[in-house]
Motif scaffolding. Sequence first.
Motif, short mmCIF file in Angstrom:
data_model
loop_
_atom_site.label_atom_id
_atom_site.label_comp_id
_atom_site.label_asym_id
_atom_site.label_seq_id
_atom_site.Cartn_x
_atom_site.Cartn_y
_atom_site.Cartn_z
N VAL A 367 -4.78 -39.09 8.01
CA VAL A 367 -3.97 -38.13 7.25
C VAL A 367 -4.00 -38.40 5.75
N CYS A 369 -3.02 -41.37 4.08
CA CYS A 369 -1.76 -42.01 3.67
C CYS A 369 -2.04 -43.46 3.30
N HIS A 378 3.85 -36.53 4.95
CA HIS A 378 2.93 -35.83 5.85
C HIS A 378 3.66 -35.11 6.99
#
Length: 381
Positions: A367, A369, A378
């Motif tokens: 994602v 991160c 997120h």
Amino acid sequence: MNLQYNQAYPGIDDLRRKAKSKIPRFAFEYLDGGCNEDVNLHRNTEELRDVQLNPYYLNGHEGSNMTVELFGKTYQAPFGVAPVGLQGLIWPNSPKILAKAAYEHQVPFILSTVSTSSIEEIAKITNGDFWFQLYHPAEEKLRDDIIRRLKEVGCKVLVILSDVPTFGFRPRDIRNGLAMPPRMTLKNIVQTIGRPHWALQTLMHGTPNFATMQPYMPKGLDMKQLGAFMDRTFSGRLSMERIAAIRHQWDGKLVIKGIATPEDAQLAINLGADGIIVSNHGGRQLDSAESAIASLKNLVSFKDQIKIMMDSGIRSGADVARALAVGADFTFLGRTFMYSTAALGNEGGQHAMAILKRQLKQVMEQVNCSQVSELHRHLIR
């Protein structure tokens, strides 16, 4: 830390199936089951897995860091080993196996009052770097002596259990003779014979017992007398007065486990707690309760006043990411670590740590991160 793991068991479901095949049915059902009709047991994980995350693929990314600062200590991952009672029944020596793995992976291990290794044994393995969960005794003298022992071994975090004012109604455990007082039935004996590896390991390590409580037990108790002793000893319900008394004498970090409502969270703050663990005891106490992730959503507004952690329903590294995205500062897993230990014995703790770290890091990298504290960005709301 080496994150190699046994590729024959890459998922938690693989470990659960292997554990089921290696330990007697009564031990597996004690670990795996909830209370009443298991409604909240399943709700915990199902509703957690409804949480969805947004990936941002086109931003630059230089790697993902799983470290977390909690109570002045840096942990190498945002998860730890939740307290589990009677761990040695599920797999012999499992508290020591898991404490060692947690210490080596630099994440917290919480020892339960009713686990099968003592305060002193776990302190030796972890050099005092462990947490302890207290089932509040009926007698203050016993409570005070347990706290004295924790101070002597250097334990820094005391967790008070709030969600067991009465024992949960667990039909499987009643059928299997694991209610209080416990009993060994012919059916259980047959199940034990069918699991020779478990039986041999149990014979080698000795009958599981409540090791921390041994100094307080009369000698020579039979099973019925032991059950009556434990029931009598832990008949005390937690109260604000009892929490205040513990806060007065405990100068380490104080955490209250089992919080599910804003009202109780505010009381915990008022009483001087340093953290709460949002939990419904893994669905083992109140079948009509809401899921732990639903409770967490109602408590994240307190994050600026107290550390908010969560257990119950978390099974995988992806689940850890989901809970953190909703707002937990930290997470704990119980059944996952016990499945792994029952499946793989002495290697089970290391395997579970490695697979959870790999799973969590994969989600974070997927994602885009960089830090655990940024997972909330997120969350698909």
